[in-house]
Motif scaffolding. Structure first.
Motif, PDB file in Angstrom:
ATOM      1  N   GLU A 188      23.545-127.927 160.823  1.00 57.95           N
ATOM      2  CA  GLU A 188      22.836-127.595 159.577  1.00 57.95           C
ATOM      3  C   GLU A 188      22.640-128.830 158.708  1.00 57.95           C
ATOM      4  O   GLU A 188      21.586-129.010 158.081  1.00 57.95           O
ATOM      5  N   PHE A 189      23.653-129.718 158.641  1.00 54.23           N
ATOM      6  CA  PHE A 189      23.550-130.949 157.839  1.00 54.23           C
ATOM      7  C   PHE A 189      22.453-131.855 158.368  1.00 54.23           C
ATOM      8  O   PHE A 189      21.674-132.427 157.599  1.00 54.23           O
ATOM      9  N   THR A 190      22.374-131.960 159.677  1.00 57.51           N
ATOM     10  CA  THR A 190      21.322-132.818 160.255  1.00 57.51           C
ATOM     11  C   THR A 190      19.936-132.267 159.932  1.00 57.51           C
ATOM     12  O   THR A 190      18.997-133.036 159.685  1.00 57.51           O
ATOM     13  N   GLU A 191      19.822-130.955 159.956  1.00 55.19           N
ATOM     14  CA  GLU A 191      18.528-130.357 159.633  1.00 55.19           C
ATOM     15  C   GLU A 191      18.148-130.628 158.177  1.00 55.19           C
ATOM     16  O   GLU A 191      16.982-130.947 157.877  1.00 55.19           O
ATOM     17  N   ARG A 192      19.137-130.554 157.276  1.00 60.19           N
ATOM     18  CA  ARG A 192      18.849-130.840 155.867  1.00 60.19           C
ATOM     19  C   ARG A 192      18.486-132.314 155.668  1.00 60.19           C
ATOM     20  O   ARG A 192      17.637-132.651 154.849  1.00 60.19           O
ATOM     21  N   CYS A 193      19.170-133.170 156.388  1.00 61.15           N
ATOM     22  CA  CYS A 193      18.853-134.607 156.300  1.00 61.15           C
ATOM     23  C   CYS A 193      17.430-134.875 156.774  1.00 61.15           C
ATOM     24  O   CYS A 193      16.696-135.666 156.165  1.00 61.15           O
ATOM     25  N   ASP A 194      17.052-134.222 157.872  1.00 59.32           N
ATOM     26  CA  ASP A 194      15.693-134.438 158.385  1.00 59.32           C
ATOM     27  C   ASP A 194      14.649-133.977 157.378  1.00 59.32           C
ATOM     28  O   ASP A 194      13.615-134.642 157.184  1.00 59.32           O
ATOM     29  N   ARG A 195      14.901-132.833 156.749  1.00 56.47           N
ATOM     30  CA  ARG A 195      13.943-132.340 155.757  1.00 56.47           C
ATOM     31  C   ARG A 195      13.857-133.297 154.552  1.00 56.47           C
ATOM     32  O   ARG A 195      12.769-133.565 154.024  1.00 56.47           O
TER      33      ARG A 195
END
Length: 720
Positions: free
Chosen positions: A167-174
């Motif tokens: 989930e953290f990686t997805e937020r970072c990508d966004r």
């Protein structure tokens, strides 16, 4: 098992491989049994009992391998322990079970480390070192844990942690796609520290933060009125690490333009500073103005500014010198040389410097020339000897004012000194003080040999200490006239003529120089001329007295004590002026006429001869009762050297050179080989200052008046 009975053959083998044991014949072999016959009979029953347990154990292991069940690691450990106890360790199932247990233990260990690391990172104050793994490694490890045929403790916790990371990686990508603010990037970066995992998004976050910071730095840098050259270079170097974005390129172009402008200024400044001939002050001012327009603090800027300040300060010093000269403060040659050296060290073309070089050279040449004219041995400073005594002790005052105030002080101090020395001499004559208690001369010792009295300060000096022969050009005692003696303390210079001093002053003014020595010399000449005017008036009034000692002329002049004191004061004022003034001789002769007339009147009344002014006792006044050569021993001052040569009863060190004596019945011979044996009521004698022998005045062709005027007498024998 089959064994060989032949000696030297060892080993055993099974029936199937008995032929490979050895080459011995069958007769040489024998069978050996593991169990006895009784044991063999009971063996089938035992085997039948173990087979069900082994089948049960094998079934459990097979279920684990086929993942029909998912026991815990402890259960697998118990199966392995059962195999060891029942001696199933030689089976393949046991070996596979052991591998599963070892792999499970390894996963448990890693899981425990990851869980402990997660818990430790959740504590903000924790400073323990952490071991980060990548997301790929964590994913592979979780797959390995899931594939295990047993249950691993804390595996669910690890899976939850993995889901959070995803989930953290997805937020970072966004966030990276939307280009959020610097604060949001920093929050994500702060959250990543709690995950204890190495993610590629973390590096991207850091790069985005640096990029935003670089944008802020560039904006701040370009908004400043002045920036340093090193900051520009560093900021431009930091911007090279970012992708080729349009905004980055624009800012970098601005920085490069500013940096190139600074580099061009640097090259120009270096060229100007190192140019030959040296740069001018307007050139440096233009450079500084260009640097101000650029708004860059350049490396060569401080050097240019410092050079400009030094040149301005040097020019200000020259202006202050001119201003001080207008206020009566003058700069010496040494100070001018120091200022010149300071100006030569400044790498700037100064128009005043060339003029100062010529000025210093002319000043030094004039100073050396004036020193040769004035300065005598024992004195080093020209300004000191041409100024009144004590005029250089006052600081922070105009030189002319100090010179004028010191003139009256010099005259007063000289009168005090004359009076003190005269009082000492009178006290010695009256026996109030002993001669042995006093010191004389520049050596500050007592009476020793022939001594001469200074006609200005009335102190006594040893002839050998002041080198009397060097001060008097004595070639013929018969041609000797009235002379004055001034001691080295009173006569500090060679005393050139007024014309020579005027020539020096004119050459100084023609050179356009303003030196303290020139001011002092000008004041000295001014004093001399004012003094000469006053003396000429006195000389003209008393001129009839000078040709001869005429009683009627003295009476006609009606000279009073006040007139005599006036003449004496004028003579003192002239003697302290460090110039050769001819009028001092006229004043000296005038005083001698006055004093000799008074003395002659007293002698005529007493019918006794008189002496000029020196006596066995040091006194500026004449003695009314001159002694004979035989009676001089009572008036002399003794020295140990003379007592050694002449005996304890003899004495030397006579201050008097000419003596008169009354004629006696038996005439005495003088030191001349053919003595004339003069006769009469009074016979004149004179003593040689070199050999200290006595001579009749008639024998050396001297009159009484001539002898009275001689201070240092050298006999014909010593002259040859």
């Amino acid at each position: 098992a089959v064994v060989s009975t032949q000696s030297g053959h060892y080993g055993r083998g099974c029936l199937e491989h008995s032929k490979k044991l050895c080459e011995c014949p069958v007769s040489k072999r024998m069978l050996k049994y593991r169990y006895t016959l009784d044991q063999l009979r009971a063996l089938p029953e035992v085997v039948e009992k173990r087979i069900p347990r082994m089948k049960q154990w094998t079934s459990a292991v097979t279920g684990v391998k086929e993942r029909k069940t998912k026991p815990s690691v402890e259960e697998l450990e118990r199966l392995a322990e059962e195999a060891v106890n029942n001696k199933y360790t030689e089976t393949s199932d046991y070996r596979e079970l052991r591998k599963i247990i070892d792999k499970a233990n390894q996963c448990i260990k890693i899981t425990n480390q990851l869980v402990c690391m997660k818990r430790r990172s959740s504590r903000a104050h924790s400073t323990s070192p952490s071991l980060k793994i990548s997301l790929e490694e964590l994913d592979n490890f979780l797959k390995q844990v899931i594939d295990l045929p047993c249950h691993v403790p804390d595996s669910s916790t690890l899976q939850e942690h993995y889901i959070k990371i995803i989930e953290f990686t997805e937020r970072c990508d966004r966030a990276l796609q939307k280009h959020v603010s610097k604060g949001q990037y920093e929050d994500l970066l702060k959250e990543s520290r709690k995950l204890e995992i190495d993610l590629p998004q973390i590096q991207l976050l850091k790069q985005e933060i640096k990029k935003i910071q670089w944008f802020d730095d560039v904006t701040t840098l370009l908004s400043r009125p002045t920036v340093s050259f090193s900051d520009l270079q560093q900021t431009l170097c930091d911007g090279a690490a970012f992708p080729n974005l349009k905004m980055v390129e624009e800012l970098r172009d601005k920085l490069e333009d500013k940096l190139m402008s600074g580099q061009r200024w640097e090259e120009k400044a270096q060229s100007v500073l190192n140019s030959r001939p040296r740069p001018t002050m307007p050139q440096l001012q233009r450079l500084l103005k260009e640097a101000e327009k650029l708004g860059i603090v350049l490396p060569t800027g401080p050097a240019v500014k410092s050079t400009m300040l030094r040149a301005s300060e040097w020019c200000r010093i020259l202006s202050d010198i001119k201003l001080d000269q207008s206020k009566g403060h003058y700069t010496s040659v040494k100070q001018l040389e120091a200022i010149l050296l300071k100006g030569q060290m400044i790498p700037v073309s100064l128009p005043e410097l060339d003029r100062l070089v010529d000025k210093v050279a002319a000043a030094k040449c004039w100073h050396d020339k004036a020193s040769k004219v004035f300065v005598r041995k024992g004195f080093t400073k020209l300004l000191e000897v041409v100024s009144p005594r004590g005029s250089l002790t006052t600081e922070n005052r105009p030189l002319e004012e100090s010179l004028r105030e010191s003139t009256a002080k010099e005259f007063t101090e000289m009168k005090k000194r004359r009076g003190a020395n005269m009082l000492r001499t009178e006290q010695e004559e009256k026996g109030m003080i002993s001669e042995d208690d006093n010191v004389y001369c520049i050596c500050r010792r007592g009476v020793d040999g022939a001594m001469t009295q200074c006609d200005l300060c009335y102190d006594w000096f040893h002839n050998k200490c002041v080198s009397i022969a060097k001060h008097k050009d004595v070639k013929n005692s018969e041609m000797m006239k009235d002379v004055k003696y001034l001691c080295p303390v009173c006569q500090r210079t060679k005393r050139p003529s007024v014309d020579a001093a005027l020539g020096l002053l004119i050459s100084l003014r023609q050179a356009g120089l303003a030196l303290p020595e020139g001011v002092a010399l000008s004041y000295l000449i001014e004093r001399a001329m004012e003094w000469q005017e006053k003396v000429r008036v006195v000389i003209m009034r008393h001129k009839p007295l000078l040709p001869a000692l005429d009683k009627q002329a003295y009476i006609d002049q009606n000279i009073s004590i006040k007139d005599r004191n006036q003449v004496e004061e004028l003579m003192i004022k002239g003697d302290v002026i460090e110039l050769n003034l001819e009028e001092t001789t006229d004043l000296w002769n005038l005083l001698n006429v006055i004093d000799d007339y008074e003395v002659r009147e007293k002698v005529v009344q007493e019918k006794k001869p008189c002496s000029k002014r020196s006596s066995p006792k040091p006194s500026p006044k004449p003695s009314s009762k001159p002694p004979s050569p035989s009676s001089l021993t009572n008036k002399r001052k003794k020295t140990p050297s003379d007592e050694k040569s002449n005996g304890s009863s003899s004495s030397v060190g006579v201050k008097k050179k000419r003596k008169d004596r009354k004629a006696t019945g038996n005439d005495e011979l003088c030191s001349v080989q053919e003595c004339l044996r003069p006769e009469g009521a009074q016979v004149g004698w004179i003593q040689c200052d070199q050999c200290e022998k006595w001579y009749h005045l008639d024998c050396v062709s001297l009159s009484t008046a001539q002898a009275e005027q001689i201070e240092d007498y050298t006999c014909p024998v010593c002259l040859t």
